[in-house]
Design an enzyme around this catalytic site. Structure first.
Site, PDB file in Angstrom:
ATOM      1  N   CYS A  93     -31.662   1.612   5.871  1.00 53.12           N
ATOM      2  CA  CYS A  93     -30.263   1.260   6.145  1.00 53.12           C
ATOM      3  C   CYS A  93     -29.955   1.424   7.631  1.00 53.12           C
ATOM      4  O   CYS A  93     -29.740   2.544   8.101  1.00 53.12           O
ATOM      5  CB  CYS A  93     -29.341   2.126   5.297  1.00 53.12           C
ATOM      6  SG  CYS A  93     -27.593   1.797   5.599  1.00 53.12           S
TER       7      CYS A  93
ATOM      8  N   CYS B 119     -26.546   2.886   8.411  1.00 56.59           N
ATOM      9  CA  CYS B 119     -26.439   4.342   8.190  1.00 56.59           C
ATOM     10  C   CYS B 119     -27.127   5.112   9.316  1.00 56.59           C
ATOM     11  O   CYS B 119     -26.603   6.102   9.806  1.00 56.59           O
ATOM     12  CB  CYS B 119     -27.119   4.764   6.886  1.00 56.59           C
ATOM     13  SG  CYS B 119     -26.820   3.700   5.487  1.00 56.59           S
ATOM     14  N   ASP B 120     -28.308   4.690   9.691  1.00 56.36           N
ATOM     15  CA  ASP B 120     -29.154   5.526  10.549  1.00 56.36           C
ATOM     16  C   ASP B 120     -29.399   4.979  11.955  1.00 56.36           C
ATOM     17  O   ASP B 120     -30.004   5.661  12.784  1.00 56.36           O
ATOM     18  CB  ASP B 120     -30.518   5.734   9.862  1.00 56.36           C
ATOM     19  CG  ASP B 120     -30.362   6.460   8.528  1.00 56.36           C
ATOM     20  OD1 ASP B 120     -29.452   7.305   8.439  1.00 56.36           O
ATOM     21  OD2 ASP B 120     -31.118   6.174   7.594  1.00 56.36           O
TER      22      ASP B 120
END
Ligand code: NDP
Length: 318
Positions: free
Chosen positions: A141, A144-145
């Site tokens: 992701c 997300c990261d």
């Protein structure tokens, strides 16, 4: 709980899945006094628990550890009376209300309302290194990261819209992005392709597959092979700090396919932007019904909608 279908107690509300959608549905139905039962499933806390820090969930100015966030949601659900169970559903019968669910601990439960919040699983290549470096440079992701790779070098695997979107997103943060594509062309839409091919920070490695990852303390590089099996096959290493999988997601909807409508990928199709599945009292929330956004906050929002729908349904069908 019982192992016998005939004698199974009829519960008001069952929630399958314990990601942000499941817990939020539990918080709303719990506060409505419905004593929801939530089954955690195979990955308690959901997909977020395989990432590290969450920085884009509103309300946490300094970010929050993903496991801490999920633990907090769990406690919040419990505070309003949610009964959290660890079993996983193995079979469901949604042909008539009350609906029947079978679990892997040999119990059978009947319910008047059901929230399907079983999520989706990112696909991985199947390399043992993906597990070894999970949370230490391997991610599925970018949203997300990605932030953790500012001014670093990353690789994205895949040639579809997701891969192109993630590569473009990461190029806004990282100093360089390799896009590892197994075919000699991208499968993504023309617009997405153009964005990738015209981005000077993205280098597309066509006809390339990943053999493994290396690094002492987290990912430091990948072993890749160009045109495997061909006369000009070449194996080499690229130095990277992050390795992002973008080869598709599989919604965890197999169990429900005989009963609810799914799209060609398996995402549960709901009515408009509601979580209604078309089966009275059965709702789908979170990534299992979301091919587009797949964020913790959007999952939580649809869990909220499902919780409200459950309450309305039970009041209207008392
Ligand atoms: P796709 O199935 O479209 O693409 C998956 C990609 O991963 C393909 O390039 C595929 O390669 C590659 N792949 C699959 N398995 C492997 C493997 N084992 N090794 C290497 N590469 C592999 O998935 P997406 O998640 O990209 O998209 C899903 C759907 O969502 C699509 O319909 C897409 O259009 C849509 N979408 C739309 C967006 C938008 O419009 N903004 C954004 C994101 C997704 P190959 O081509 O060789 O099969």
């Amino acid at each position: 709980m019982t192992t016998n279908t005939e004698n199974a107690k009829i519960e008001q509300c069952i929630i399958l899945g314990s990601g942000p959608a499941g817990y939020t549905a539990a918080i709303y139905t719990g506060r409505a006094g419905l004593q929801p039962i939530i089954y955690e499933g195979l990955q308690p806390g959901g997909q977020l628990t395989i990432t590290t820090e969450v920085e884009n969930f509103p309300g946490f100015a300094d970010g929050i550890d993903a496991n801490e966030l999920m633990d907090s949601m769990r406690k919040q659900a419990e505070r309003f009376g949610a009964d959290i169970r660890t079993a996983t559903a193995t079979k469901v019968d949604l042909s008539q209300s009350p609906y029947t669910l079978w679990f892997d601990d040999d119990t059978v439960v009947k319910c008047r309302t059901l929230v399907i919040a079983t999520g989706a699983s990112a696909k991985y290549l199947g390399l043992s290194d993906e597990k070894k470096y999970q949370g230490q440079g391997v991610s599925a992701c970018a949203t997300c990261d990605g932030f953790f790779y500012r001014k670093k070098v990353v690789a994205v695997v895949g040639g579809g819209d997701t891969a192109c979107e993630e590569a473009t997103y990461l190029a806004g943060l990282a100093s360089k992005v390799y896009l590892i594509v197994r075919k000699p062309y991208l499968r993504a839409s023309k617009a997405m392709q153009d964005r990738v091919l015209n981005n000077p920070k993205i280098e597309v490695l066509f006809e390339t597959n990943t053999l493994g990852l290396f690094g002492e303390d987290g990912v430091e590089g990948a072993h890749v092979v160009y045109r495997k099996g061909e006369a000009d096959e070449r194996t080499y290493d690229i130095n990277i700090d992050g390795f992002f999988l973008a080869i598709g997601h599989k919604p965890n909807s197999d169990l429900f396919k005989p009963w609810v409508k799914t799209d060609e990928t398996g995402y549960i199709m709901t009515e408009g932007d509601s979580p209604r599945t078309g089966i009275p009292g059965v709702f789908a929330a979170g990534d299992v019904a979301d091919p587009h956004y797949r964020q913790a906050i959007t999952a939580a929002a649809s869990g909220c909608k499902a919780g409200i729908e459950v309450d309305r349904y039970l009041k209207e069908n008392d």
